[in-house]
Design a protein around this motif. Sequence first.
Motif, short mmCIF file in Angstrom:
data_model
loop_
_atom_site.label_atom_id
_atom_site.label_comp_id
_atom_site.label_asym_id
_atom_site.label_seq_id
_atom_site.Cartn_x
_atom_site.Cartn_y
_atom_site.Cartn_z
N LYS A 185 -32.89 -93.73 7.16
CA LYS A 185 -31.63 -93.51 6.42
C LYS A 185 -31.85 -93.23 4.93
O LYS A 185 -31.07 -92.53 4.31
CB LYS A 185 -30.72 -94.74 6.58
CG LYS A 185 -30.06 -94.80 7.96
CD LYS A 185 -29.09 -95.95 8.03
CE LYS A 185 -28.36 -95.95 9.37
NZ LYS A 185 -27.58 -97.17 9.57
N SER A 186 -32.90 -93.80 4.37
CA SER A 186 -33.13 -93.62 2.93
C SER A 186 -34.13 -92.50 2.65
O SER A 186 -34.46 -92.23 1.49
CB SER A 186 -33.65 -94.92 2.32
OG SER A 186 -34.91 -95.25 2.89
N SER A 187 -34.65 -91.89 3.71
CA SER A 187 -35.69 -90.85 3.57
C SER A 187 -36.86 -91.35 2.74
O SER A 187 -37.40 -90.62 1.91
CB SER A 187 -35.11 -89.59 2.92
OG SER A 187 -34.04 -89.11 3.66
N SER A 188 -37.20 -92.59 2.93
CA SER A 188 -38.28 -93.16 2.09
C SER A 188 -39.61 -93.16 2.85
O SER A 188 -39.65 -93.08 4.08
CB SER A 188 -37.92 -94.57 1.64
OG SER A 188 -37.85 -95.42 2.75
N ASP A 204 -28.65 -102.79 3.27
CA ASP A 204 -28.35 -101.39 3.62
C ASP A 204 -28.28 -100.46 2.42
O ASP A 204 -28.20 -99.24 2.58
CB ASP A 204 -27.03 -101.33 4.42
CG ASP A 204 -27.23 -101.81 5.86
OD1 ASP A 204 -28.40 -101.82 6.32
OD2 ASP A 204 -26.24 -102.19 6.51
N THR A 205 -28.29 -101.02 1.22
CA THR A 205 -28.30 -100.16 0.03
C THR A 205 -29.71 -99.66 -0.29
O THR A 205 -29.90 -98.89 -1.23
CB THR A 205 -27.77 -100.90 -1.21
OG1 THR A 205 -28.70 -101.95 -1.56
CG2 THR A 205 -26.39 -101.48 -0.99
N PHE A 206 -30.68 -100.09 0.49
CA PHE A 206 -32.08 -99.78 0.22
C PHE A 206 -32.31 -98.31 -0.18
O PHE A 206 -31.94 -97.40 0.56
CB PHE A 206 -32.93 -100.09 1.47
CG PHE A 206 -34.37 -99.66 1.34
CD1 PHE A 206 -35.25 -100.35 0.51
CD2 PHE A 206 -34.85 -98.56 2.04
CE1 PHE A 206 -36.58 -99.95 0.39
CE2 PHE A 206 -36.18 -98.16 1.92
CZ PHE A 206 -37.04 -98.85 1.09
N GLY A 207 -32.86 -98.14 -1.36
CA GLY A 207 -33.23 -96.79 -1.82
C GLY A 207 -32.08 -95.93 -2.31
O GLY A 207 -32.31 -94.81 -2.75
N MET A 263 -35.14 -101.11 -4.82
CA MET A 263 -35.95 -99.92 -5.06
C MET A 263 -36.99 -99.79 -3.95
O MET A 263 -37.27 -100.75 -3.24
CB MET A 263 -36.65 -100.04 -6.41
CG MET A 263 -35.70 -99.99 -7.58
SD MET A 263 -36.56 -100.36 -9.11
CE MET A 263 -35.57 -101.70 -9.73
N THR A 264 -37.60 -98.62 -3.85
CA THR A 264 -38.54 -98.43 -2.75
C THR A 264 -39.97 -98.85 -3.11
O THR A 264 -40.91 -98.51 -2.40
CB THR A 264 -38.49 -97.00 -2.19
OG1 THR A 264 -38.88 -96.10 -3.20
CG2 THR A 264 -37.09 -96.66 -1.71
N HIS A 265 -40.13 -99.52 -4.21
CA HIS A 265 -41.27 -100.41 -4.45
C HIS A 265 -40.64 -101.77 -4.78
O HIS A 265 -39.58 -101.82 -5.40
CB HIS A 265 -42.16 -99.94 -5.59
CG HIS A 265 -43.11 -98.86 -5.17
ND1 HIS A 265 -42.79 -97.53 -5.27
CD2 HIS A 265 -44.36 -98.92 -4.63
CE1 HIS A 265 -43.81 -96.80 -4.80
NE2 HIS A 265 -44.77 -97.62 -4.41
N GLY A 289 -46.75 -103.18 -3.36
CA GLY A 289 -45.30 -103.10 -3.49
C GLY A 289 -44.66 -101.99 -2.68
O GLY A 289 -43.45 -102.01 -2.42
N HIS A 290 -45.46 -101.01 -2.27
CA HIS A 290 -44.91 -99.89 -1.49
C HIS A 290 -44.51 -100.33 -0.08
O HIS A 290 -43.75 -99.64 0.60
CB HIS A 290 -45.90 -98.73 -1.41
CG HIS A 290 -47.25 -99.11 -0.89
ND1 HIS A 290 -48.19 -99.76 -1.66
CD2 HIS A 290 -47.83 -98.95 0.33
CE1 HIS A 290 -49.28 -99.97 -0.93
NE2 HIS A 290 -49.09 -99.49 0.27
N ALA A 291 -45.01 -101.50 0.34
CA ALA A 291 -44.62 -102.02 1.67
C ALA A 291 -43.39 -102.91 1.56
O ALA A 291 -43.19 -103.84 2.35
CB ALA A 291 -45.79 -102.78 2.29
N CYS A 292 -42.54 -102.62 0.60
CA CYS A 292 -41.40 -103.49 0.28
C CYS A 292 -40.41 -103.62 1.43
O CYS A 292 -39.74 -104.65 1.54
CB CYS A 292 -40.68 -102.98 -0.96
SG CYS A 292 -40.08 -101.30 -0.77
#
Lengths: 266, 302
Positions: free
Chosen positions: A23-26, A89-92, A99-101, A67-70
């Motif tokens: 959903k966040s395209s992360s 659900d607000t992730f990213g 945040m995505t870190h 931190g990238h494995a947040c």
Amino acid sequence: MSLKNFKSISKKLRIICVELAYKSSSSHIGSSLSIIDILTVLYFEVLNIKPKNPNYKNRDKFILSKGHACLAQYTVLYKAGFFDKKMLDTFGKNNSKLMTHISSEVPGVELSTGSLGHGLPFATGIAYINKILKKKIKIFVLISDGELNEGSNWEAIQFASHHKLSNLNILIDQNNEQSLGPTNKIINLEKLIDKFKCYNLDVCETDGHNYTNILKSLKRTSNNKTKVTIFKTIKGKGVSFMENKTLWHYKSPSYYEYSLALKEII
Amino acid sequence: MRNFFIDKLIKNTKKNNKNFLIVGDLGYNVIEGFAKKFPKNFLNVGVAEQNMAGLAAGIASEGYRVFIYSIANFPTFRCAEQIRNDIDYHNLSVNVISVGSGFSYGNLGYSHHAIQDYGLIRMFPNFAIHSPGDISELNGCLEYIFASNHPNYLRLDKSKYNQNEFRKINLKPGKLIKKLSYKKNNNKTILMTGACHNLLNKLKKIDEFKDYDINSLPIWGSKYKKKLNKFFEKYKKVITLEDHVLDSGFGTWALESNLNLKKSQIDCIAYDNLNIKVAGNKLYLEDLSLKNNYYYKKIKNL
């Protein structure tokens, strides 16, 4: 908590992780799936924490240095009750604290990281001062095998060894993959366990997806020695087409891939 | 200045056991008194500045006011990302102390010249930069630091100072210290920061500076630019003076502070950004780095 429960929780966490990555395209979904099982046992059986009071004074501390494995930590914090699904659900998304870190703006997160090699020195500082103060809290820091390329880790390891920081637990996610490929092709870590033994640390190596082994290694005690646990893991664990693939350090799942992944996990 | 700093830190730690001093295996004949009096509040982390800064952030996160002490560029550039991410971003009470401002360590070479440090630290929004020019200003800076809960950068000159010149002053970011007032309502001033008194004495010999006020600004930084609004209302001609390169230094900070006001004409006296490849003492290297400066050339022609 029973092994069955660990399995059930980590399955749910994997589902949420894949869904949020889609959903966040992360990116970095492979790194998150690699550590889900470790974090499940840590948060639901080991850490002394109060999710409704994240800054509880005598809490144990966990620092995610990779931190990238947040996504893995955010989902486990949500599941433990630090915040609700609406927040998760607000992730990213724009204006989200997630945040995505990993971000310390999120309840339950001690340190924002993202650049590698920062978590261990920070955790070492917390461990040192709590040892001086004779406080009984435990400090856990999770770093990746690729992250061990960073010299700051070895500065901190020398320090932890010299000061016999037995309250410090260094957890290594050894999935043998780093940003541009296999670790043994980039900077070969050779026999990692021997490297830590040289520093006179209490080192053990175990399967990072076996709940019994994870629990046993995280609960072990050691007098006057920093504990290092090398978790043998699989990057992308639980989704066959993501496992051990460098691509999934970067790629976010398409709808099709997300659907396939869900089928596999469920 | 080093000894004054340590003495003051010892006095404050007697009242506040949450002070913590970390050194990067430096400070011979300076830090021993503190280490002896407060062994539980002192650490030598060895020659490992990245760990020193990260570890300091960890200790500060447990409620301590931490001081990390080393010389020249070691506690700044060597651990720049730890300062940025761990200390400044989390707004932790870590105070970076660098000994040997400017060319203090003269002939020890380029590695020991702290002439670009403002450029680094003034990028960090939570940091206050303390560049005291004498022990009175240092005392004011330390009083501020002991009461603050954000990160600070304290830059110490290596010179010895006459204790008899000490006077108590209260300082805060943006507070100017008037060193010389030529006349009431004067609209021309030299604005200095740091230990550049030798340079100032040379400048005073130039005729066009004879009717200038002299102001010093010991505490400044990224978030304090608006603090000089009134100053720029008053002074239409400002000459800045520092022991740092022009690029991203104090003078350019003043220029940025005046950008939206456009009230003053500001000229800067600061070092050229050179890779110095010869030995030399502070005065020699200063001369080398300023020889192309418009005003400095006037001194040479005196």
